[in-house]
Design an enzyme around this catalytic site. Structure first.
Site, PDB file in Angstrom:
ATOM      1  N   ARG A  39       0.791  -1.229   0.000  1.00 20.29           N
ATOM      2  CA  ARG A  39       0.000   0.000   0.000  1.00 20.29           C
ATOM      3  C   ARG A  39       0.823   1.279   0.000  1.00 20.29           C
ATOM      4  O   ARG A  39       0.547   2.201  -0.758  1.00 20.29           O
ATOM      5  CB  ARG A  39      -0.945   0.008   1.210  1.00 20.29           C
ATOM      6  CG  ARG A  39      -2.069  -0.990   1.112  1.00 20.29           C
ATOM      7  CD  ARG A  39      -2.838  -1.121   2.404  1.00 20.29           C
ATOM      8  NE  ARG A  39      -3.541   0.102   2.764  1.00 20.29           N
ATOM      9  CZ  ARG A  39      -4.278   0.228   3.853  1.00 20.29           C
ATOM     10  NH1 ARG A  39      -4.400  -0.790   4.690  1.00 20.29           N
ATOM     11  NH2 ARG A  39      -4.888   1.353   4.126  1.00 20.29           N
ATOM     12  N   HIS A  85      -8.543  -3.347  -6.714  1.00 22.57           N
ATOM     13  CA  HIS A  85      -8.181  -2.680  -5.459  1.00 22.57           C
ATOM     14  C   HIS A  85      -9.374  -2.690  -4.507  1.00 22.57           C
ATOM     15  O   HIS A  85     -10.175  -1.742  -4.482  1.00 22.57           O
ATOM     16  CB  HIS A  85      -7.739  -1.244  -5.751  1.00 22.57           C
ATOM     17  CG  HIS A  85      -6.931  -0.619  -4.656  1.00 22.57           C
ATOM     18  ND1 HIS A  85      -5.642  -0.992  -4.365  1.00 22.57           N
ATOM     19  CD2 HIS A  85      -7.230   0.370  -3.775  1.00 22.57           C
ATOM     20  CE1 HIS A  85      -5.170  -0.267  -3.370  1.00 22.57           C
ATOM     21  NE2 HIS A  85      -6.127   0.575  -2.991  1.00 22.57           N
ATOM     22  N   TYR A 129     -19.195  13.873 -10.937  1.00 19.66           N
ATOM     23  CA  TYR A 129     -19.198  15.096 -11.743  1.00 19.66           C
ATOM     24  C   TYR A 129     -17.945  15.237 -12.608  1.00 19.66           C
ATOM     25  O   TYR A 129     -17.959  15.964 -13.587  1.00 19.66           O
ATOM     26  CB  TYR A 129     -19.301  16.326 -10.832  1.00 19.66           C
ATOM     27  CG  TYR A 129     -20.577  16.387 -10.038  1.00 19.66           C
ATOM     28  CD1 TYR A 129     -21.815  16.404 -10.670  1.00 19.66           C
ATOM     29  CD2 TYR A 129     -20.542  16.436  -8.650  1.00 19.66           C
ATOM     30  CE1 TYR A 129     -22.989  16.463  -9.940  1.00 19.66           C
ATOM     31  CE2 TYR A 129     -21.703  16.501  -7.896  1.00 19.66           C
ATOM     32  CZ  TYR A 129     -22.934  16.508  -8.555  1.00 19.66           C
ATOM     33  OH  TYR A 129     -24.083  16.565  -7.829  1.00 19.66           O
TER      34      TYR A 129
END
Length: 813
Positions: A39, A85, A129
């Site tokens: 990670r 993921h 958006y």
């Protein structure tokens, strides 16, 4: 009762007794290594953490490339989370947003459309958006991934496979940097300039035994996306040699005159500094009285860049305010920790080790790609070889196929009769009649010959490491040309920093100074000589109202004495002035020299050109001349030294080095010149005013001073671009403080004199105009004529442009 509670009446097959401390320790170690490797830390080979790699690979699999249309960010996040993921969508989206931010990534990997946040700390719009696609440079990270160039591993649920690392045609770890916090360790790799990193990589490939200082001749230092200045070279040297360092990053700012008051304008911020929060904290400090002298503070930033205007109170000391701002707000420390995963293990790497691991990765990628391409080429060549053999005996082949009972028997007969392989026979029985034409055969033969050449090339690459390395270098050069750009971050010397001149290549440069105190350095080699009467090329992108005041030549390792119109002297090294492109505006000189208000450079002397027994001879605009022993300028304070005391309204205009036995020539704006022995101006102390050198007519003023050297000529250039060379012998020696002789006619055509220099035919001239047009010409191209003549056109000027400055590159021919 919970079902997890063991039943004491049931015998276990085996019971292990462990200490709870040991179990917790091992479990924590397993968790820590999972975080470290899975990670938080980037891989040294492609410079990516798993989440970055998975986002880019998911976009690749979705076909969301730089050539496709933008896709909703939510679809990219969903695809990444569902396939590769299995973590929260917000973590994936935050990573996607950062890869699209031009102020976070030196070379953004995602091309975003919509609100992706700002340098003010504003968050990005919701993922529903915004839209995204890969940037062109991101595709270079994934180039050739379909050619078995890297190992793949199963995804989290074993449905799909994902790459362990990307092929990475660019050294991304250094180029874009990385930051992350793992368990018990963290990484913070700064971004760098792509051109510099690629040049260093190529140098390492060509010189495997090179040292880190050798590599630092190419990699000057970190290059942050927000620009600004790195203070000092010692921390850079430490970071590159040990993998750790603390780099001071200073905002770029300049001074402006706002009526009778001064204004400090911040135009570039240190990397990762929140602009809005910076303005708030400055305002808080002003209200609390920690910073004094500020009357107004405005954020005037727009889409063209950052501009924070700080108006000072009338009478405020701008130097004090600047120091207060630097102490509290305009400098930040970037702690370099060059920690990355090497073979799955975290390691702190120096600059050379980082590049070596990248080169080893690229060698493996190119080798595997070449093996893949070789296999494909050999397979295709094998098929084409069979087709050509079939076409050579087409009648018998067609007859055999026609007489066969079915396709399988036809293939068997072809293998037996003509010794075709299974693949060749399969292809031949599927051939169409149209492929039997002679034109088709020629095309097949051409393709076969090309494949044979390609096979030979690939076999050479695989058999010869130097050929393989040559491929890597060629591909790096292509990337450099396609995506390389100029440095954004300058490196300046700080008060307590240590110089490392051995890390800086020696090269001749042209240093340009403007009236608004912008300064920059450009390689002399970037300017080729032109013919007399040319227009020159652009030398700087001046801001509105600014003009060039001075251009001079210096070596990057020279110690320079810089004299100003106020009669003060400052000292700096050639490399203290930031190197920039021809079209760049330059950096504010207040970041390099401690100049006063309305103070500008008028003359520069290379201290390597004189010794303590020689003199610095100066002349002022009103005709005063003085000589001072060079040893008086041996130690120059950072705040400067007084070089000459000036009358009110007078200004220092020129300085030259003399030995006490030469003749001096002073030239004026209206075309007059006087020659007199240097000895007539006795040596004086630094603070003396000097003596009268020339008697000026009303309205006239001095423009320059030269020594009458044997075998050289007096070059005179006028503001309208005309000039001439005249032997010094034509200027008779007079007594000091005479009116002099007519040097050049300064009528409407020529305009006033702009500059004078001592030249020979072996020299080159650098002529600079007010509007930053720069031209290099051979001195020999300027005609040698007598005194009191008009001269010839030297530089053709546009509109109201005028010649601002001239310097000489000696023995350049």
């Amino acid at each position: 009762m919970s079902s997890d509670v063991p039943n004491p009446n049931i015998d276990a097959a085996r019971i292990d007794t462990v200490r709870i401390e040991d179990e917790m320790e091992q479990s924590y170690i397993d968790y820590a290594m999972s975080v470290i490797a899975g990670r938080a830390l980037p891989d040294v080979r492609d410079g990516l953490k798993p989440v970055h790699r998975r986002i880019l690979y998911a976009m690749h699999e979705m076909g969301v490339t730089s050539r496709s249309s933008h896709r909703k960010s939510s679809s990219v996040v969903g695809e990444t989370m569902g396939d590769y993921h299995p973590h929260g969508d917000s973590a994936i989206y935050d990573t996607l947003v950062r890869m699209a931010q031009g102020f976070s990534m030196r070379y953004p990997l995602v091309d975003g459309q919509g609100n992706f946040g700002s340098v003010d700390g504003d968050p990005a719009a919701a993922m529903r958006y915004t839209e995204a696609r890969m940037s062109p440079i991101a595709e270079e990270l994934l180039a050739d991934i379909g050619k078995d160039t890297v190992e793949f591993q199963s995804n989290y649920d074993d449905r799909l496979e994902e790459p362990e690392v990307l092929p990475s045609a660019i050294p991304n770890l250094l180029v874009n940097g990385s930051s992350g916090i793992a368990v018990g360790m963290s990484t913070n790799v700064p971004p760098h300039n792509l051109r510099e990193v690629i040049d260093a990589t190529i140098h390492l490939i060509e010189n495997p035994e090179c040292s880190i200082p050798d590599l630092m001749e190419h990699v000057k230092g970190p290059d942050f996306p927000t620009g600004a200045n790195i203070v000092g070279r010692e921390p850079i040297h430490s970071a590159y040699t040990t993998g750790r360092g603390r780099i001071r990053v200073r905002a770029e700012f300049e001074r402006e005159q706002a009526g009778k008051r001064e204004r400090i304008v911040i135009t570039e911020l240190p990397f990762q500094q929140n602009k809005s929060r910076l303005v708030e904290r400055i305002a808080e400090n002003v209200n609390e009285g920690k910073i004094e002298g500020i009357s107004d503070l405005r954020d005037e930033s727009d889409r063209d860049g950052i501009r924070i205007a700080i108006d000072l109170k009338r009478g405020a000391n701008a130097d004090v305010v600047e120091n207060q701002l630097l102490e509290h707000h305009l400098e930040r420390t970037f702690g370099v920790i060059n920690l990355a995963l090497v073979d799955g293990q975290p390691r702190v790497l120096d600059l050379k080790e980082t590049l070596e691991h990248y080169v080893a990765h690229r060698k493996e990628v190119v080798r595997r790609r070449s093996e893949y391409d070789l296999g494909e080429a050999e397979e295709r060549a094998h098929i084409l070889e069979g087709r050509l053999r079939a076409l050579d005996d087409v009648d018998n082949v067609v007859e055999l196929i026609r007489d066969a009972e079915d396709r399988e028997s036809a293939k068997a007969d072809l293998r037996e009769e003509f010794d075709f392989s299974e693949a060749q026979a399969e292809h031949i029985v599927r051939m169409q009649l149209g492929s039997l034409t002679s034109l088709e055969r020629d095309e097949i033969a051409e393709e076969y010959d090309a494949l044979v050449e390609e096979i030979e090339r690939l076999e050479t690459i695989l058999a010869n490491e130097s050929e393989l390395l040559g491929v890597i270098k060629a591909e790096l050069r292509e990337i450099r040309e396609e995506y390389g750009d100029d440095r954004r971050t300058s490196i300046v010397e700080g008060g307590d920093t240590v110089l490392h001149e051995d890390l800086i290549p020696e090269e001749d440069s042209l240093i340009l100074v403007t009236e608004d105190d912008y300064v920059k350095r450009m390689p002399v080699a970037a300017f080729d000589p032109q013919g007399r009467g040319g227009k020159g090329i652009i030398g700087a992108n001046l801001k509105e109202g600014d003009r060039v005041s001075k251009v001079f030549r210096a070596n990057t390792h020279d110690y320079l004495l810089c004299f100003t119109n106020h009669g003060k002297a400052y000292q700096l090294r050639g490399f203290d002035i930031p190197e920039m492109s021809r079209t760049a505006r330059g950096k504010s000189a207040v970041n390099i020299l401690d100049l006063e208000a309305d103070e500008e450079l008028t003359a520069v002397v290379n201290t390597d050109d004189f010794d303590d027994e020689e003199f610095l001879t100066m002349v002022t605009e009103r005709g005063y001349v003085k000589r001072t022993e060079a040893g008086a300028f041996e130690r120059v304070r950072s705040t400067g030294l007084i070089a000459a005391s000036l009358e009110e309204g007078d200004r220092l205009v020129d300085v030259t080095v003399t030995d006490g036995s030469t003749d001096l020539v002073i030239a004026t704006r209206e075309g007059m010149a006087i020659r007199f022995p240097e000895s007539e101006a006795r040596a004086m102390g630094r603070t003396a005013r000097g003596v009268n050198g020339i008697k000026l007519q009303e309205g006239d003023s001095v423009v320059g001073l030269v020594t009458a050297e044997e075998g050289r000529d007096l070059l005179t250039i006028t503001e309208n671009g005309y000039g001439k060379r005249t032997p010094f012998s034509e200027y008779r020696t007079q007594s000091r403080y005479g009116k002099g002789l007519i040097d050049i006619k300064t009528g409407e055509r020529n305009g006033p004199v702009a500059a004078v220099e001592s030249v020979s035919e072996a020299d080159d001239l650098v002529v600079m105009s007010d509007d930053a047009q720069i031209m290099r010409i051979h001195a020999a191209d300027v005609s040698t004529v007598g005194r009191n003549t008009m001269g010839v056109i030297v530089m053709r000027l546009a509109g109201d442009d005028r010649v601002a400055s001239v310097d000489v590159i000696r023995d350049a021919a």
